[in-house]
Design a protein around this motif. Structure first.
Motif, PDB file in Angstrom:
ATOM      1  N   TYR A  29       0.870  -1.182   0.000  1.00  0.00           N
ATOM      2  CA  TYR A  29       0.000   0.000   0.000  1.00  0.00           C
ATOM      3  C   TYR A  29       0.902   1.225   0.000  1.00  0.00           C
ATOM      4  CZ  TYR A  29       0.917   0.624   5.000  1.00  0.00           C
ATOM      5  OH  TYR A  29       1.524   0.846   6.217  1.00  0.00           O
ATOM      6  N   GLN A  30       0.274   2.411  -0.137  1.00  0.00           N
ATOM      7  CA  GLN A  30       0.993   3.697  -0.142  1.00  0.00           C
ATOM      8  C   GLN A  30       0.386   4.611   0.919  1.00  0.00           C
ATOM      9  OE1 GLN A  30       0.532   5.019  -4.236  1.00  0.00           O
ATOM     10  NE2 GLN A  30       2.662   4.360  -4.695  1.00  0.00           N
ATOM     11  N   TYR A  31       1.249   5.468   1.442  1.00  0.00           N
ATOM     12  CA  TYR A  31       0.757   6.435   2.424  1.00  0.00           C
ATOM     13  C   TYR A  31       1.284   7.812   2.041  1.00  0.00           C
ATOM     14  CZ  TYR A  31       5.428   6.695   4.476  1.00  0.00           C
ATOM     15  OH  TYR A  31       6.777   6.908   4.678  1.00  0.00           O
ATOM     16  N   SER A  32       0.665   8.821   2.593  1.00  0.00           N
ATOM     17  CA  SER A  32       1.065  10.216   2.303  1.00  0.00           C
ATOM     18  C   SER A  32       0.973  11.002   3.584  1.00  0.00           C
ATOM     19  CB  SER A  32       0.174  10.846   1.244  1.00  0.00           C
ATOM     20  OG  SER A  32       0.547  12.201   1.057  1.00  0.00           O
ATOM     21  N   LEU A  33       1.921  11.935   3.685  1.00  0.00           N
ATOM     22  CA  LEU A  33       1.901  12.816   4.841  1.00  0.00           C
ATOM     23  C   LEU A  33       1.303  14.188   4.493  1.00  0.00           C
ATOM     24  CD1 LEU A  33       5.436  12.035   6.295  1.00  0.00           C
ATOM     25  CD2 LEU A  33       3.214  11.081   6.989  1.00  0.00           C
ATOM     26  N   SER A  34       0.991  14.367   3.217  1.00  0.00           N
ATOM     27  CA  SER A  34       0.447  15.654   2.770  1.00  0.00           C
ATOM     28  C   SER A  34      -1.060  15.650   2.958  1.00  0.00           C
ATOM     29  CB  SER A  34       0.762  15.900   1.301  1.00  0.00           C
ATOM     30  OG  SER A  34       2.165  15.908   1.108  1.00  0.00           O
ATOM     31  N   ILE A  35      -1.556  16.813   3.331  1.00  0.00           N
ATOM     32  CA  ILE A  35      -2.994  16.937   3.505  1.00  0.00           C
ATOM     33  C   ILE A  35      -3.645  17.411   2.213  1.00  0.00           C
ATOM     34  CG2 ILE A  35      -4.795  18.113   4.811  1.00  0.00           C
ATOM     35  CD1 ILE A  35      -2.861  18.346   7.110  1.00  0.00           C
ATOM     36  N   LEU A  36      -2.940  18.299   1.463  1.00  0.00           N
ATOM     37  CA  LEU A  36      -3.503  18.866   0.253  1.00  0.00           C
ATOM     38  C   LEU A  36      -2.873  18.205  -0.959  1.00  0.00           C
ATOM     39  CD1 LEU A  36      -3.380  22.627   1.310  1.00  0.00           C
ATOM     40  CD2 LEU A  36      -5.345  21.040   1.411  1.00  0.00           C
ATOM     41  N   ASP A  37      -3.682  18.194  -1.992  1.00  0.00           N
ATOM     42  CA  ASP A  37      -3.162  17.691  -3.261  1.00  0.00           C
ATOM     43  C   ASP A  37      -2.296  18.775  -3.916  1.00  0.00           C
ATOM     44  OD1 ASP A  37      -4.356  15.207  -3.053  1.00  0.00           O
ATOM     45  OD2 ASP A  37      -6.245  15.937  -3.929  1.00  0.00           O
ATOM     46  N   PRO A  38      -1.395  18.431  -4.722  1.00  0.00           N
ATOM     47  CA  PRO A  38      -0.961  17.055  -5.029  1.00  0.00           C
ATOM     48  C   PRO A  38      -0.130  16.478  -3.890  1.00  0.00           C
ATOM     49  CG  PRO A  38       0.436  18.579  -6.212  1.00  0.00           C
ATOM     50  CD  PRO A  38      -0.562  19.433  -5.469  1.00  0.00           C
ATOM     51  N   ARG A  39      -0.551  15.247  -3.457  1.00  0.00           N
ATOM     52  CA  ARG A  39       0.136  14.584  -2.357  1.00  0.00           C
ATOM     53  C   ARG A  39       1.337  13.816  -2.881  1.00  0.00           C
ATOM     54  NH1 ARG A  39      -5.438  13.457  -0.848  1.00  0.00           N
ATOM     55  NH2 ARG A  39      -5.932  14.514   1.105  1.00  0.00           N
ATOM     56  N   GLU A  40       2.186  13.591  -1.978  1.00  0.00           N
ATOM     57  CA  GLU A  40       3.368  12.781  -2.270  1.00  0.00           C
ATOM     58  C   GLU A  40       3.154  11.422  -1.590  1.00  0.00           C
ATOM     59  OE1 GLU A  40       8.222  12.806  -1.658  1.00  0.00           O
ATOM     60  OE2 GLU A  40       6.978  14.426  -0.852  1.00  0.00           O
ATOM     61  N   TRP A  41       3.225  10.371  -2.380  1.00  0.00           N
ATOM     62  CA  TRP A  41       2.937   9.021  -1.872  1.00  0.00           C
ATOM     63  C   TRP A  41       4.222   8.241  -1.683  1.00  0.00           C
ATOM     64  CZ3 TRP A  41      -1.899   8.027  -0.320  1.00  0.00           C
ATOM     65  CH2 TRP A  41      -2.921   8.800  -0.811  1.00  0.00           C
ATOM     66  N   HIS A  42       4.155   7.430  -0.645  1.00  0.00           N
ATOM     67  CA  HIS A  42       5.280   6.559  -0.314  1.00  0.00           C
ATOM     68  C   HIS A  42       4.766   5.118  -0.250  1.00  0.00           C
ATOM     69  CE1 HIS A  42       7.573  10.157   0.748  1.00  0.00           C
ATOM     70  NE2 HIS A  42       6.457  10.584   1.370  1.00  0.00           N
ATOM     71  N   THR A  43       5.552   4.190  -0.798  1.00  0.00           N
ATOM     72  CA  THR A  43       5.125   2.778  -0.907  1.00  0.00           C
ATOM     73  C   THR A  43       5.686   1.978   0.269  1.00  0.00           C
ATOM     74  OG1 THR A  43       5.077   2.927  -3.318  1.00  0.00           O
ATOM     75  CG2 THR A  43       5.180   0.700  -2.321  1.00  0.00           C
ATOM     76  N   ILE A  44       4.808   1.056   0.767  1.00  0.00           N
ATOM     77  CA  ILE A  44       5.214   0.120   1.837  1.00  0.00           C
ATOM     78  C   ILE A  44       4.850  -1.281   1.390  1.00  0.00           C
ATOM     79  CG2 ILE A  44       4.725  -0.707   4.174  1.00  0.00           C
ATOM     80  CD1 ILE A  44       4.492   2.118   5.084  1.00  0.00           C
ATOM     81  N   ASP A  45       5.808  -2.178   1.527  1.00  0.00           N
ATOM     82  CA  ASP A  45       5.590  -3.605   1.322  1.00  0.00           C
ATOM     83  C   ASP A  45       6.057  -4.326   2.596  1.00  0.00           C
ATOM     84  OD1 ASP A  45       4.644  -3.799  -1.456  1.00  0.00           O
ATOM     85  OD2 ASP A  45       6.598  -2.898  -1.927  1.00  0.00           O
ATOM     86  N   ALA A  46       5.164  -5.091   3.147  1.00  0.00           N
ATOM     87  CA  ALA A  46       5.497  -5.824   4.393  1.00  0.00           C
ATOM     88  C   ALA A  46       5.088  -7.283   4.241  1.00  0.00           C
ATOM     89  CB  ALA A  46       4.790  -5.191   5.583  1.00  0.00           C
ATOM     90  N   THR A  47       5.897  -8.143   4.806  1.00  0.00           N
ATOM     91  CA  THR A  47       5.632  -9.593   4.723  1.00  0.00           C
ATOM     92  C   THR A  47       5.374 -10.128   6.128  1.00  0.00           C
ATOM     93  OG1 THR A  47       7.084  -9.786   2.777  1.00  0.00           O
ATOM     94  CG2 THR A  47       6.566 -11.815   4.006  1.00  0.00           C
ATOM     95  N   TYR A  48       4.365 -10.989   6.211  1.00  0.00           N
ATOM     96  CA  TYR A  48       3.968 -11.569   7.512  1.00  0.00           C
ATOM     97  C   TYR A  48       3.894 -13.089   7.400  1.00  0.00           C
ATOM     98  CZ  TYR A  48       2.678  -6.836   8.849  1.00  0.00           C
ATOM     99  OH  TYR A  48       2.708  -5.492   9.124  1.00  0.00           O
ATOM    100  N   ASP A  49       4.167 -13.730   8.551  1.00  0.00           N
ATOM    101  CA  ASP A  49       3.986 -15.185   8.639  1.00  0.00           C
ATOM    102  C   ASP A  49       2.501 -15.513   8.794  1.00  0.00           C
ATOM    103  OD1 ASP A  49       6.684 -15.669   8.447  1.00  0.00           O
ATOM    104  OD2 ASP A  49       6.992 -15.760  10.625  1.00  0.00           O
ATOM    105  N   LEU A  50       2.125 -16.534   8.142  1.00  0.00           N
ATOM    106  CA  LEU A  50       0.742 -17.024   8.261  1.00  0.00           C
ATOM    107  C   LEU A  50       0.756 -18.292   9.121  1.00  0.00           C
ATOM    108  CD1 LEU A  50      -0.517 -16.554   4.584  1.00  0.00           C
ATOM    109  CD2 LEU A  50      -0.799 -15.023   6.545  1.00  0.00           C
ATOM    110  N   THR A  51       0.168 -18.185  10.277  1.00  0.00           N
ATOM    111  CA  THR A  51       0.093 -19.319  11.204  1.00  0.00           C
ATOM    112  C   THR A  51      -1.374 -19.609  11.511  1.00  0.00           C
ATOM    113  OG1 THR A  51       2.210 -18.731  12.206  1.00  0.00           O
ATOM    114  CG2 THR A  51       0.784 -20.216  13.450  1.00  0.00           C
ATOM    115  N   VAL A  52      -1.739 -20.855  11.362  1.00  0.00           N
ATOM    116  CA  VAL A  52      -3.131 -21.249  11.640  1.00  0.00           C
ATOM    117  C   VAL A  52      -3.121 -22.383  12.673  1.00  0.00           C
ATOM    118  CG1 VAL A  52      -3.999 -20.532   9.385  1.00  0.00           C
ATOM    119  CG2 VAL A  52      -3.154 -22.864   9.702  1.00  0.00           C
ATOM    120  N   ASN A  53      -4.164 -22.421  13.483  1.00  0.00           N
ATOM    121  CA  ASN A  53      -4.393 -23.491  14.455  1.00  0.00           C
ATOM    122  C   ASN A  53      -5.900 -23.741  14.508  1.00  0.00           C
ATOM    123  OD1 ASN A  53      -1.603 -23.898  15.599  1.00  0.00           O
ATOM    124  ND2 ASN A  53      -1.861 -21.717  16.078  1.00  0.00           N
TER     125      ASN A  53
END
Length: 415
Positions: free
Chosen positions: A376-400
């Motif tokens: 996903y992307q996030y922005s710290l700007s309130i007004l357009d044009p916003r500046e977007w930053h990309t985040i990629d995160a990986t998680y373990d999937l554990t089921v029981n």
């Protein structure tokens, strides 16, 4: 012509002639008329005057010897035969009464079958697969094998019964009149030569009566697993679903038993056999999961993870009816207020293991976690044009969770 004196001497001598004492006096003269009242006595005719008994004189009679008895009075001939017949009839009646009493006492005191006959009759009932006439001493309280028809199938009775020995032993009961015998027997079951001991007790029920009965029957205890997976059948007896506090050990007569358990969505059908003789036995039924169970559970886990990943949310959930229950194995906590919709991508599904438990529960445990990535992307700007930053995160999937049989189908319940 003879004078009176001559007549007296010439008269025939009659010893029983009565002399009238009143006719003459002691001097031969006539006595007055008043003397006619003197009682008469019997004297021998011709006895001298000095031997005659005078009126009022006491006479001592001779006593008979003790050895002499008065002559017996014989009854008339007809009465003798009738009396003899009555005596014979009375004797026959008394003999009949005595014989009847002896017969009644003999019947009441008959002990019934002897110990060996009782043991043979017990094994004959097993051969006929009939438990309706087991001895009263058999522990049949809440015993499923004592119900009618429970040995009709899944049971092989003993064969070739042999009475090996019989001996007396001290009775365990302190009651007077009791006796105890130990009958040692041998028999064959499923090709095995086995021995057993039967205790037979004699109990007195009256002065002349008593009976033998089996106080400790052959056989032993059999322990069954708690039938939590599915109802178990031992021989033809269906065992109820036992609670943890219920006893699963009960007495069983000798023979070979087959225990069966039907399969369900989780487990394969199970069967085990055991031979009961004079030692306790335990039946263990294998708990074998169906080969396709792991595949079914994994498919449900994959479907759940895919449904969770399809949601464009940081904390996906496929069931929002319970706010406290989260059934998706992934979640991302973002510190940013302005973001684009996240995108979940499953990199690898987790590897699971299924474990069985004595109560029939099947647990699901992750042995190798899966992988899922959020983008996903996030922005710290309130007004357009916003500046977007990309985040990629990986998680373990554990089921029981648990795998359960619900209406004949497998269902994975996450925990």
């Amino acid at each position: 012509m003879q004078t009176p004196d001559q007549q007296q001497h010439t008269a025939p001598h009659d010893p029983y002639k009565v002399a009238d004492a009143s006719a003459t006096s002691a001097h031969g003269a006539e006595t007055p008329a008043a003397a006619s009242t003197t009682p008469s006595v019997l004297v021998t005719f011709g006895a001298p005057r000095s031997a005659q008994i005078r009126p009022g004189q006491r006479v001592r009679l001779p006593r008979l010897p003790d050895t002499q008895h008065p002559p017996a009075v014989m009854p008339p001939r007809g009465h003798t035969a009738r009396t003899r017949r009555r005596v014979l009839q009375a004797g026959a009646l008394v003999a009949a009464v005595v014989i009847g009493l002896v017969a009644v006492i003999a019947i009441l005191s008959a002990p019934g079958p002897d110990p060996k006959d009782l043991v043979r009759a017990f094994f004959s009932q097993l051969t006929a697969r009939d438990t309706s006439r087991l001895p009263a001493a058999a522990p049949c309280s809440r015993n499923p094998l004592c119900q009618p028809g429970t040995l009709r199938s899944g049971y092989q009775p003993p064969e070739h019964l042999r009475i090996e020995s019989e001996r007396s032993q001290a009775p365990s009961s302190p009651r007077p009149g009791t006796k105890e015998r130990l009958v040692v027997v041998s028999y064959d079951v499923d090709g095995q030569h086995l021995t057993d001991a039967v205790t037979v007790l004699y109990q007195r029920t009256g002065i002349f009566s008593g009976f033998w009965s089996i106080s400790d029957p052959p056989g032993s205890t059999i322990t069954m697993p708690k039938p939590a997976i599915a109802p178990i059948t031992l021989a033809a007896a269906k065992l109820d679903m036992a609670k943890p506090e219920e006893q699963t050990t009960f007495w069983a007569p000798p023979g070979r038993y087959t225990a069966t358990r039907p399969g369900n969505a989780l487990y394969e059908p199970a069967e085990a056999t055991t031979i009961v003789a004079d030692t306790p036995v335990t039946i263990t039924l294998p708990a074998t999961l169906k080969p396709t169970l792991t595949t079914h559970v994994e498919q449900q886990i994959h479907d759940r993870i895919n449904a969770c990943a399809a949601q464009r949310e940081f904390k996906p959930d496929t069931d929002r009816s319970s706010p406290n229950l989260h059934n998706c194995p992934m979640v991302h906590l973002t510190p940013y207020a302005i973001t684009t919709e996240p995108l979940w991508t499953v990199q690898r599904y987790p590897t699971i293991r299924l474990d069985t438990h004595p109560d029939g529960t099947v647990t699901v445990t992750t042995i190798t976690p899966g992988k899922a990535t959020i983008h996903y992307q996030y922005s710290l700007s309130i007004l357009d044009p916003r500046e977007w930053h990309t985040i990629d995160a990986t998680y373990d999937l554990t089921v029981n969770g648990f795998a359960r049989d619900i209406d004949g189908t497998t269902e994975w319940i996450p925990s």
